[in-house]
Design an enzyme around this catalytic site. Sequence first.
Site, mmCIF file in Angstrom:
data_model
loop_
_atom_site.group_PDB
_atom_site.id
_atom_site.type_symbol
_atom_site.label_atom_id
_atom_site.label_comp_id
_atom_site.label_asym_id
_atom_site.label_seq_id
_atom_site.Cartn_x
_atom_site.Cartn_y
_atom_site.Cartn_z
ATOM 1 C CB CYS B 157 129.577 47.346 36.281
ATOM 2 S SG CYS B 157 129.674 45.741 35.767
ATOM 3 C CB CYS B 309 73.560 71.216 23.761
ATOM 4 S SG CYS B 309 71.553 71.490 23.579
#
Lengths: 158, 501
Positions: B157, B309
Amino acid sequence: MSRIVKEYMGLQKRLQTPEFSWISFLAPVDDDDLSEWVCRFQGPSESPFEGFELGLNITIDLEKYPISGGPRVLFEPRTVAHPNVKWDTGEICLDLLKDAWTPIYTLLDVVGAIRDLLADPGLDSPLDLDIAQIYDADYEAYVQIVRYRLEEARLARV
Amino acid sequence: MTSLDDYNFELSEDDEYYQFVEDSDYESDYSSGKVLKVDESFQGSDDLRLRYKSLSTNELYDDVMERVEFVRTITQLSTDSMIILLRLYGWNEEKLLEDYTENPSEILEKGGLIVPEHCKKRDLTDKPHYTCLICCDSYSKVPVFRMECGHEACINCYRTYLTSTLKKPKAPTCMSCHLSITSSDIDRIFGNKEFSKKHICLSFETFINKHSKNYKWCPYTGCGNIIYSNNESTLNEMLKRHKIPEVECSNKHAFCFYCSTEVHTPSDCKIAQYWIQKVRDESTNLNWILNNTKPCPFCGTSIEKNGGCNHMTCQSCHSEFCWICDGKWAIHTDNYVCKFQNEKKDNTINKSITKRFTDGYKMFIVHENSSDLDLKLAGTIESKIFTLQKELGISWIEGQFLSESIKILLHGRSVLKWSYAIGVFCDPSHNLTHILEQNQTMLSNAVESLSLKIQIKDPKVLIKSKAEFHDASSLVNGRVVALEKCCQELLIKGICKLEAI
């Protein structure tokens, strides 16, 4: 996983005790699936909610509960007018359900805390600003709104 | 809207903290201490350079631990308690020390460090036939961690619990009360030191926010490196001179230390921040520009720009057009630059402010998108070099001109992109603004022609044009320097002002 099973097993016996007589119903929707729960309880006395029964939908993440996270709890949508409840969804703003959750709490603690919240709203962090303002400015009007809304919901249920 | 008059570079958040640091003796002691073995990283062109060092989370951990030790000598608490208190205070040492000297017991109480007296000390012991109260599991034998408050739970736990509290800024506490769980407890529960370290490292988010003047996260996604610099006077001086405090983390991610954004040369921080904000506000209106597809101006087919380009060829009707002005490419005789965009600019000198912004933004976005595409292209460079090696027997070193070129290309694009941010805020009637525009055109020219070369696929052509690569790269470099100089001048002379818009 095992923890919610244990809680479930002990629950019916505890609900019989006078301490929890105000809870009329708390059980999973389906006995084979402990992730979806429904609760019905009486509104706290000496509050506008007195005399009404309120419904909660509880979702539990079985992977996380109880260590990494608490249950997700919503009021039935469009029933509860309250500064810390979102009207449309029923979402509840309560620290216990969020940051303040620790594994030590159980479902019964959660339902109890929600009931306490109804009687004693936290006005410093309201979810519903309008209701919070009415609560602050005109308590009588607030009481009327709450009761009108609950009555409306009760009639709709019938 | 901000004007250049309030052009001071004090961080508005943390101002108070900053003042405090300057006054506090121990901070400066600390700063001049051994942590400050700072690299002599050169930066900027002139004499100004920002001293900084790049840290990983682990290195920061060591630094922070040294810091903890230092504060500890003042409070005389244990290291564990010190870490808990500092996390409680979001690593704000000054505030903690101030409050602690005023009322130690209150602070210890807040930090969950007041241990009930006459109690069994916290321990981790094996217990036989144990049913854990938290998980309700029964064990024949299991290690159980128990705190002084008497609250206990099985080790499984606790491990799950501590894992789930990992992300919270505050140190973890007992599941049932406020008593703090220390780093050594965490180490005992997990059986190694890694976990408590992780716990602390995750709280560095707040540490860095608190010390944001000196520490900055690398803004690159998933990087996680931290830049440390305490060179505040230089930083302020650089900002005053419109220079960008460029830093580079150990993963080679360059960014602006002041803004925590990409390097925005030649714009200074003020303009870059204003620009970013403005773009964020306006981008909903201008979203169409962001769109990467355009209908072909001749046949209407949707065209995606997949190269850097601006020379577009429609695959459907084979017409060639310019991405920027949608005009026929044939009229673009001047080495791949779109003059028609500029011509439009010349015709309307009294352009409205919004129009100027829109144009600048458009160019900014065009080059940003192109640079994203170039970045993708850069990803293919390694494989290109590999092909060169394999097919033509070229050595790896010889193939490096490609990587070099792409680096220069990306830098050129970034400078070009940010120069448009400057352009928007410049007085359009001033001569220097025209010079800026000419410089932009020339750089744009150079960048486009280099970009076109990099797109060459045929390895033989590639290696043949190596000299051309070299020329094109140095042309870009030269243009970048010229443009940067021009922008610098615009900023210093106050021709570029935020109130212009």
